[in-house]
Design a protein around this motif. Sequence first.
Motif, mmCIF file in Angstrom:
data_model
loop_
_atom_site.group_PDB
_atom_site.id
_atom_site.type_symbol
_atom_site.label_atom_id
_atom_site.label_comp_id
_atom_site.label_asym_id
_atom_site.label_seq_id
_atom_site.Cartn_x
_atom_site.Cartn_y
_atom_site.Cartn_z
ATOM 1 N N GLN A 1 0.830 -1.206 0.000
ATOM 2 C CA GLN A 1 0.000 0.000 0.000
ATOM 3 C C GLN A 1 0.864 1.256 0.000
ATOM 4 N N GLN A 2 1.905 1.262 0.815
ATOM 5 C CA GLN A 2 2.764 2.442 0.883
ATOM 6 C C GLN A 2 3.501 2.649 -0.433
ATOM 7 N N SER A 3 3.911 1.561 -1.068
ATOM 8 C CA SER A 3 4.570 1.661 -2.362
ATOM 9 C C SER A 3 3.616 2.242 -3.397
ATOM 10 N N PHE A 4 2.348 1.798 -3.362
ATOM 11 C CA PHE A 4 1.346 2.318 -4.290
ATOM 12 C C PHE A 4 1.116 3.807 -4.047
ATOM 13 N N ARG A 5 0.987 4.189 -2.778
ATOM 14 C CA ARG A 5 0.758 5.593 -2.433
ATOM 15 C C ARG A 5 1.933 6.453 -2.885
ATOM 16 N N THR A 6 3.140 5.944 -2.711
ATOM 17 C CA THR A 6 4.337 6.674 -3.142
ATOM 18 C C THR A 6 4.317 6.892 -4.646
ATOM 19 N N ASP A 7 3.926 5.861 -5.386
ATOM 20 C CA ASP A 7 3.855 5.973 -6.846
ATOM 21 C C ASP A 7 2.819 7.023 -7.264
ATOM 22 N N VAL A 8 1.679 7.051 -6.566
ATOM 23 C CA VAL A 8 0.634 8.027 -6.887
ATOM 24 C C VAL A 8 1.143 9.441 -6.623
ATOM 25 N N LEU A 9 1.773 9.639 -5.477
ATOM 26 C CA LEU A 9 2.295 10.972 -5.138
ATOM 27 C C LEU A 9 3.352 11.418 -6.144
ATOM 28 N N ALA B 1 10.671 13.986 -3.295
ATOM 29 C CA ALA B 1 10.912 12.965 -2.272
ATOM 30 C C ALA B 1 10.530 13.480 -0.893
ATOM 31 N N ALA B 2 10.861 14.730 -0.598
ATOM 32 C CA ALA B 2 10.530 15.302 0.711
ATOM 33 C C ALA B 2 9.018 15.454 0.870
ATOM 34 N N GLN B 3 8.328 15.863 -0.189
ATOM 35 C CA GLN B 3 6.880 16.017 -0.134
ATOM 36 C C GLN B 3 6.183 14.672 -0.012
ATOM 37 N N VAL B 4 6.722 13.661 -0.663
ATOM 38 C CA VAL B 4 6.187 12.297 -0.527
ATOM 39 C C VAL B 4 6.241 11.875 0.932
ATOM 40 N N GLU B 5 7.355 12.120 1.572
ATOM 41 C CA GLU B 5 7.516 11.739 2.976
ATOM 42 C C GLU B 5 6.495 12.458 3.862
ATOM 43 N N GLU B 6 6.308 13.754 3.628
ATOM 44 C CA GLU B 6 5.327 14.525 4.392
ATOM 45 C C GLU B 6 3.913 13.961 4.211
ATOM 46 N N LEU B 7 3.538 13.726 2.966
ATOM 47 C CA LEU B 7 2.161 13.351 2.668
ATOM 48 C C LEU B 7 1.855 11.904 3.038
ATOM 49 N N LEU B 8 2.859 11.044 3.012
ATOM 50 C CA LEU B 8 2.641 9.670 3.476
ATOM 51 C C LEU B 8 2.244 9.664 4.955
ATOM 52 N N VAL B 9 2.836 10.564 5.719
ATOM 53 C CA VAL B 9 2.498 10.683 7.137
ATOM 54 C C VAL B 9 1.127 11.334 7.299
ATOM 55 N N TYR B 10 0.927 12.458 6.615
ATOM 56 C CA TYR B 10 -0.331 13.203 6.756
ATOM 57 C C TYR B 10 -1.531 12.364 6.320
ATOM 58 N N ASN B 11 -1.395 11.619 5.224
ATOM 59 C CA ASN B 11 -2.520 10.868 4.659
ATOM 60 C C ASN B 11 -2.608 9.425 5.163
ATOM 61 N N GLN B 12 -1.871 9.106 6.184
ATOM 62 C CA GLN B 12 -1.927 7.751 6.730
ATOM 63 C C GLN B 12 -3.327 7.438 7.229
ATOM 64 N N THR C 1 -13.545 4.590 4.468
ATOM 65 C CA THR C 1 -12.586 4.657 5.575
ATOM 66 C C THR C 1 -11.483 3.612 5.451
ATOM 67 N N ASN C 2 -11.618 2.685 4.526
ATOM 68 C CA ASN C 2 -10.568 1.693 4.284
ATOM 69 C C ASN C 2 -9.505 2.199 3.318
ATOM 70 N N LEU C 3 -9.744 3.358 2.737
ATOM 71 C CA LEU C 3 -8.842 3.889 1.716
ATOM 72 C C LEU C 3 -7.974 5.016 2.259
ATOM 73 N N THR C 4 -7.050 5.459 1.441
ATOM 74 C CA THR C 4 -6.272 6.665 1.716
ATOM 75 C C THR C 4 -6.575 7.675 0.620
ATOM 76 N N LEU C 5 -6.181 8.917 0.829
ATOM 77 C CA LEU C 5 -6.428 9.950 -0.170
ATOM 78 C C LEU C 5 -5.734 9.607 -1.482
ATOM 79 N N GLU C 6 -4.529 9.044 -1.394
ATOM 80 C CA GLU C 6 -3.803 8.668 -2.615
ATOM 81 C C GLU C 6 -4.572 7.606 -3.401
ATOM 82 N N GLU C 7 -5.104 6.622 -2.713
ATOM 83 C CA GLU C 7 -5.861 5.566 -3.395
ATOM 84 C C GLU C 7 -7.117 6.116 -4.053
ATOM 85 N N LEU C 8 -7.784 7.028 -3.371
ATOM 86 C CA LEU C 8 -9.007 7.595 -3.920
ATOM 87 C C LEU C 8 -8.705 8.554 -5.071
#
Length: 397
Positions: free
Chosen positions: A4-12, A19-30, A359-366
């Motif tokens: 899931q995290q790999s997929f979210r990273t690819d979407v971002l 890379a820095a923004q990916v790190e921020e948003l992975l935390v924020y959108n967890q 609620t099972n999804l993340t913003l990146e997935e949606l």
Amino acid sequence: MSDQQSFRTDVLTYFGATAAQVEELLVYNQNVFDHNTLTDRVKFPLTSESHIPAWEEYAVSAKVLGVFEVLKQRLVQFQFPIIEGISQTEAYQSATRRGVATDRMVATGLVLQEPEKLQLILHQSLAGTIPVLLTGNRKDFVCLVQALTKRNEPQPVPNSMGACIVSGFNNWDRIRQYRQQWSAENPANCSQRSWLAEFERLIPQKQLYQDKFIILSNSSYSNVSAKHIGLEKAQWQHLSLTIRLEHECTHYFTRRLFNSMRNNIFDELVADYRGIVAAIGTYRADWFLHFLGLESFPNYREGGRLQNYLGNPSLSDGAFGILQVLVKAAAENLQSFHVEYVSQLRDANIQPLMLMALTNLTLEELASLEAHFRIKKILDRLQKNWGVEMCNLVSLQ
């Protein structure tokens, strides 16, 4: 890294995040919704919580005395004005932390412009009955928010904020009622010392004294005018109230089912989805984007609601820019899905399952190109687990 995290990273990365923004948003959108708490199938609406009988009593008394007068007698915050520094006074701390009676403590209580227009509504939501305090004007709404969530301090309330759900509110009136009942059941052992021992046993049982309720204003939703939404003023005010109420009830829904209710844009997306659908029977991404200040995307309107959900620590400007792109894509994907299955999603049995699916999804997935597939897959699973029979759900299977 999980799939899931790999997929979210690819979407971002696809949407242009560094890379820095990916790190921020992975935390924020967890995703922090705890789905492990839902071990058994539940029935909607949920059984009401234990604070509801007290509020039902308030509602009965209000029919005679008026809502404001009743709440002044029952909730200690109504017995103090909104004044800077009041939360640091001995009188305030004694009343709100120890339940000391406020008689002769303060010269004046809470002051509303239109106290006679304050309403107490016991609303039946998907998550059970919840008390709603509906104010007659904007200033009274701000006053109640300051009294009940900001310790009677005149802290600012954003103009785009028209509702507030209060959770974990220590209701000293319920504690007094508990003591009265305990004393009646223990007449030979109800001294002050005995009560202090009983009070220590009461403290961990928060359901016996902590309340949840909603404060609503009657203003335009998200401070967006009827003109800008393309409706008549009276119609928009009516729809605004429905959107606002069901929005807050969705936060209550996720709090009860999944132990989470955050100041986060994904929570807001889910809650506004429910509110808009409840108001007009379908979902409109353009309304949601207007509420957030993204109606002229890629330009952001200063003062839009989106800036209320920047996280702690706050997102950087670059990450905030990527968040706007994600939100737009997610809202449009959600509208596309809802429009395709609108007849099925009007079924009362499927509506709570749709909220649970989101609620099972993340913003990146949606926001991704796989959004339809991911919503559909989760909704299918929930339908099977919940045993929901729908003759028109063939296209979701």
